[in-house]
Design a protein around this motif. Sequence first.
Motif, PDB file in Angstrom:
ATOM      1  N   HIS A   1       4.060 -26.680 -29.085  1.00 46.35           N
ATOM      2  CA  HIS A   1       2.984 -27.127 -30.017  1.00 46.35           C
ATOM      3  C   HIS A   1       3.298 -25.991 -31.442  1.00 46.35           C
ATOM      4  CE1 HIS A   1       0.701 -30.175 -28.299  1.00 46.35           C
ATOM      5  NE2 HIS A   1       0.632 -29.613 -27.113  1.00 46.35           N
ATOM      6  N   SER A   2       3.701 -26.413 -32.634  1.00 47.60           N
ATOM      7  CA  SER A   2       3.918 -25.488 -33.588  1.00 47.60           C
ATOM      8  C   SER A   2       2.754 -25.798 -34.332  1.00 47.60           C
ATOM      9  CB  SER A   2       5.042 -25.919 -34.303  1.00 47.60           C
ATOM     10  OG  SER A   2       5.208 -27.340 -34.647  1.00 47.60           O
ATOM     11  N   ALA A   3       1.973 -26.709 -34.398  1.00 47.52           N
ATOM     12  CA  ALA A   3       0.670 -26.935 -35.284  1.00 47.52           C
ATOM     13  C   ALA A   3      -0.560 -26.850 -34.352  1.00 47.52           C
ATOM     14  CB  ALA A   3       0.740 -28.210 -36.043  1.00 47.52           C
ATOM     15  N   GLY A   4      -1.134 -25.454 -35.077  1.00 42.47           N
ATOM     16  CA  GLY A   4      -2.465 -25.266 -34.313  1.00 42.47           C
ATOM     17  C   GLY A   4      -2.518 -24.890 -32.827  1.00 42.47           C
ATOM     18  N   GLN A   5      -3.564 -24.781 -32.337  1.00 43.22           N
ATOM     19  CA  GLN A   5      -3.919 -24.379 -31.004  1.00 43.22           C
ATOM     20  C   GLN A   5      -4.395 -25.345 -30.326  1.00 43.22           C
ATOM     21  OE1 GLN A   5      -6.680 -21.389 -30.539  1.00 43.22           O
ATOM     22  NE2 GLN A   5      -6.453 -21.417 -28.314  1.00 43.22           N
ATOM     23  N   CYS A   6      -3.720 -25.640 -29.312  1.00 44.56           N
ATOM     24  CA  CYS A   6      -4.173 -26.915 -28.243  1.00 44.56           C
ATOM     25  C   CYS A   6      -5.402 -26.337 -27.276  1.00 44.56           C
ATOM     26  CB  CYS A   6      -3.154 -27.472 -27.392  1.00 44.56           C
ATOM     27  SG  CYS A   6      -2.433 -28.929 -28.235  1.00 44.56           S
ATOM     28  N   LEU A   7      -6.422 -27.219 -27.150  1.00 39.69           N
ATOM     29  CA  LEU A   7      -7.303 -26.672 -26.325  1.00 39.69           C
ATOM     30  C   LEU A   7      -7.665 -27.805 -25.094  1.00 39.69           C
ATOM     31  CD1 LEU A   7      -9.942 -25.774 -29.172  1.00 39.69           C
ATOM     32  CD2 LEU A   7      -8.603 -24.404 -27.746  1.00 39.69           C
ATOM     33  N   CYS A   8      -7.385 -29.092 -25.102  1.00 45.63           N
ATOM     34  CA  CYS A   8      -7.699 -30.055 -24.448  1.00 45.63           C
ATOM     35  C   CYS A   8      -6.451 -31.148 -24.176  1.00 45.63           C
ATOM     36  CB  CYS A   8      -9.112 -30.885 -24.594  1.00 45.63           C
ATOM     37  SG  CYS A   8      -8.921 -31.376 -26.409  1.00 45.63           S
TER      38      CYS A   8
ATOM     39  N   PHE B   1       0.152 -39.410 -22.783  1.00 43.21           N
ATOM     40  CA  PHE B   1      -0.900 -38.530 -22.476  1.00 43.21           C
ATOM     41  C   PHE B   1      -1.348 -38.051 -23.981  1.00 43.21           C
ATOM     42  CE2 PHE B   1       2.549 -36.261 -21.772  1.00 43.21           C
ATOM     43  CZ  PHE B   1       2.446 -34.744 -22.400  1.00 43.21           C
ATOM     44  N   ILE B   2      -2.500 -37.532 -24.251  1.00 44.03           N
ATOM     45  CA  ILE B   2      -3.069 -36.892 -25.651  1.00 44.03           C
ATOM     46  C   ILE B   2      -3.231 -35.558 -25.475  1.00 44.03           C
ATOM     47  CG2 ILE B   2      -4.704 -37.216 -27.293  1.00 44.03           C
ATOM     48  CD1 ILE B   2      -5.182 -40.044 -26.007  1.00 44.03           C
ATOM     49  N   THR B   3      -3.003 -34.648 -26.334  1.00 43.66           N
ATOM     50  CA  THR B   3      -3.410 -33.394 -26.442  1.00 43.66           C
ATOM     51  C   THR B   3      -4.229 -33.073 -27.839  1.00 43.66           C
ATOM     52  OG1 THR B   3      -1.261 -32.393 -27.553  1.00 43.66           O
ATOM     53  CG2 THR B   3      -1.443 -32.366 -25.330  1.00 43.66           C
ATOM     54  N   ALA B   4      -4.930 -32.277 -27.940  1.00 42.34           N
ATOM     55  CA  ALA B   4      -5.938 -31.948 -29.145  1.00 42.34           C
ATOM     56  C   ALA B   4      -6.381 -30.587 -29.086  1.00 42.34           C
ATOM     57  CB  ALA B   4      -7.032 -32.845 -29.393  1.00 42.34           C
ATOM     58  N   GLY B   5      -6.782 -30.194 -30.372  1.00 40.92           N
ATOM     59  CA  GLY B   5      -7.562 -28.319 -30.567  1.00 40.92           C
ATOM     60  C   GLY B   5      -7.734 -28.339 -31.865  1.00 40.92           C
ATOM     61  N   ASN B   6      -7.228 -27.345 -32.193  1.00 38.40           N
ATOM     62  CA  ASN B   6      -7.552 -26.615 -33.828  1.00 38.40           C
ATOM     63  C   ASN B   6      -6.359 -27.065 -34.375  1.00 38.40           C
ATOM     64  OD1 ASN B   6      -8.252 -25.364 -35.922  1.00 38.40           O
ATOM     65  ND2 ASN B   6      -8.438 -23.347 -34.929  1.00 38.40           N
TER      66      ASN B   6
ATOM     67  N   LYS C   1      -8.935 -37.312 -44.251  1.00 38.47           N
ATOM     68  CA  LYS C   1      -9.480 -36.100 -44.842  1.00 38.47           C
ATOM     69  C   LYS C   1     -10.143 -35.195 -43.728  1.00 38.47           C
ATOM     70  CE  LYS C   1      -9.587 -37.897 -49.533  1.00 38.47           C
ATOM     71  NZ  LYS C   1     -10.416 -38.100 -50.750  1.00 38.47           N
ATOM     72  N   LEU C   2     -10.518 -35.737 -42.712  1.00 42.63           N
ATOM     73  CA  LEU C   2     -11.422 -35.011 -41.520  1.00 42.63           C
ATOM     74  C   LEU C   2     -10.625 -34.049 -41.019  1.00 42.63           C
ATOM     75  CD1 LEU C   2     -13.443 -37.882 -39.754  1.00 42.63           C
ATOM     76  CD2 LEU C   2     -14.308 -35.884 -41.281  1.00 42.63           C
ATOM     77  N   LYS C   3     -11.083 -32.885 -41.075  1.00 41.97           N
ATOM     78  CA  LYS C   3     -10.246 -31.598 -40.191  1.00 41.97           C
ATOM     79  C   LYS C   3     -11.428 -31.088 -39.489  1.00 41.97           C
ATOM     80  CE  LYS C   3      -6.518 -32.085 -42.969  1.00 41.97           C
ATOM     81  NZ  LYS C   3      -5.457 -32.753 -42.426  1.00 41.97           N
ATOM     82  N   ARG C   4     -10.907 -31.406 -38.007  1.00 45.36           N
ATOM     83  CA  ARG C   4     -11.810 -30.838 -36.988  1.00 45.36           C
ATOM     84  C   ARG C   4     -11.130 -30.387 -35.937  1.00 45.36           C
ATOM     85  NH1 ARG C   4     -15.069 -32.603 -40.396  1.00 45.36           N
ATOM     86  NH2 ARG C   4     -16.607 -33.992 -40.104  1.00 45.36           N
ATOM     87  N   ILE C   5     -12.000 -29.320 -35.246  1.00 44.29           N
ATOM     88  CA  ILE C   5     -11.439 -28.668 -33.925  1.00 44.29           C
ATOM     89  C   ILE C   5     -11.905 -29.254 -32.804  1.00 44.29           C
ATOM     90  CG2 ILE C   5     -11.487 -26.665 -32.633  1.00 44.29           C
ATOM     91  CD1 ILE C   5     -12.012 -25.084 -35.255  1.00 44.29           C
ATOM     92  N   ILE C   6     -11.391 -29.940 -32.108  1.00 48.68           N
ATOM     93  CA  ILE C   6     -11.499 -30.910 -31.050  1.00 48.68           C
ATOM     94  C   ILE C   6     -11.350 -29.980 -29.671  1.00 48.68           C
ATOM     95  CG2 ILE C   6     -10.603 -32.954 -29.558  1.00 48.68           C
ATOM     96  CD1 ILE C   6      -9.430 -33.823 -32.373  1.00 48.68           C
ATOM     97  N   LYS C   7     -12.452 -30.252 -28.912  1.00 47.21           N
ATOM     98  CA  LYS C   7     -12.858 -29.676 -27.767  1.00 47.21           C
ATOM     99  C   LYS C   7     -12.864 -30.488 -26.505  1.00 47.21           C
ATOM    100  CE  LYS C   7     -15.785 -26.312 -27.365  1.00 47.21           C
ATOM    101  NZ  LYS C   7     -17.046 -25.658 -27.268  1.00 47.21           N
ATOM    102  N   CYS C   8     -12.905 -31.679 -26.548  1.00 52.16           N
ATOM    103  CA  CYS C   8     -12.565 -32.601 -25.463  1.00 52.16           C
ATOM    104  C   CYS C   8     -12.250 -33.835 -25.769  1.00 52.16           C
ATOM    105  CB  CYS C   8     -14.003 -32.715 -24.595  1.00 52.16           C
ATOM    106  SG  CYS C   8     -15.298 -33.375 -25.577  1.00 52.16           S
TER     107      CYS C   8
END
Length: 533
Positions: free
Chosen positions: A64-71, A82-87, A111-118
């Motif tokens: 992942h080069s874009a942001g930090q993955c959390l879930c 599968f799906i990954t998400a995070g900051n 335009k929504l910018k969110r940190i995804i936790k789950c």
Amino acid sequence: MGFKADIIIWDFAKRAIYARLTLHSAKVEALSFSPNDMYLVSLGGQDDETCLHLAICGNPASAHSAGQCLCLQYSNTDDNTFITAGNGTLRLWELDLPNRKVRPSECQTGKLKRIIKCIEIAEDDQYFFCGTTSGDILKMNMKTGLLNSCGPAKQKFSQGVNVLKILKSQEILVGSGDGCLTLCSGTTFKTLKRVQLEGAVTSIAMRGEGQQLLVGTDVSQMYRFSYTHLEEPELISSSHSSAVTAVAIPYGSSELFATCSKEDIRVWHVDRSKERLRITVPNMTCNALDIMVDGRSIISAWNDGKIRVFAPESGRTLLVIDNAHSMGVTAIAGTRDCKKILSGGGEGQVRVWELQQGGCHRLLETMAEHKATVTDIQIKKNDKECVTASSDGACIIWDLVRYVRNQIVLANTRFRCVCYHPEEYQIITSGTDRKIGYWEVYDGAAIRELEGSQSGAINGMHVSQDGRYFITGGDDKLVKVWSYSEGEVTHVGAGHSGSITCVRLCGSSRTLVTTSSDGAILRWRFPHPLSSD
């Protein structure tokens, strides 16, 4: 940094390790099985942001080069998605089996910018839902990767959404950081029911078709709900969420024991492992505790320099000794006649307090020979002598009639624990040098030295009532039972995942209680018959 982070696959039926996979560095953030359980995808932490399809390749498949993955969440119907998400990142991944690759595609949230936790995916894989630190939920189209809707529109979930669970009714259970478990609509995210729990909700599990729910929180509480009675949580398990610093067992009893940690003291049933009483002092840490021989009070040592005495039945405060020690109270013990308390402090002083009628107290004596923190206090059965251990490398045997030093034991270590042999002619000590020392009480002479551990300090020690065995535990996470006379290990127990902080033997019940720095309390069957039974 620099250490590998293991993934362990367990055989549930055998309660044994099936496989150990060492592929990530520093941390594993998340795991998810494919629908047919053929594949396991894992997500590394911030210092190792890689997705690994373990059944396909042994090296990082894509970084992942874009942001930090959390879930991370696998599709419910497709073994290749599968799906990954995070900051700053939300991606759909497709598995290219012939080429042993995984290929990402970015999801679009406008335009929504969110940190995804789950992440939670609908059963038919049409949509997936993302819980965010902002307290809202994103509904995403699984096929196109586009944002479908976002809510709730008005009252968001306080302190962020930690976990989501879709029910058969298409309603959504939301666990939030403020400790609320909320049942909401799957389309508008409008709240239908809500219940307040203790601690932030960290996990939700469903049994069967979802008629029964299990919910965990970050203060080590586990609740059970029924879907029809969501407002009536049943607490089925609790434990400390911080390091357990000490254990105390009532004199002559094996039914109860007490433990202490950050902010609280808890009393437990030995056999049922159920919490019977909780005494809370916010924002303080209890360093040590003891139960008076008459069973009428729990005495405790706190990092704010106070000694607090509580009633063991109700938890009511009986006495507070302010400014008992200037650098926190670190060790405590009560005399057999229940008239005095001995305390040790971070500055190295040992103080004797007299308990008087009407909840009053009086300082009898201050004994100041230790140069560093007093870590343990043990009192002789006749209340005329005690021994104190300190991190200054000294154990001092004190005369409690004249309040002077009788003997001193010196070693190149920071002592963590000391015990009298039941016949009280010897003491055994241990600490950071991993050695177990036998010493004569009469003149402080060294008798024997054992290698107590191959790695790490020994933090806890206790001698059986008949004097034939003693138990140790420390930073090596192993509980060891020793023959006192032979100085040999007879049994070793492996079960703790953190450093062991205290060990205590309930003599008549043959139950051993051990605690550790990760908040765990473990009960063991003591392996030897005790001659006093």
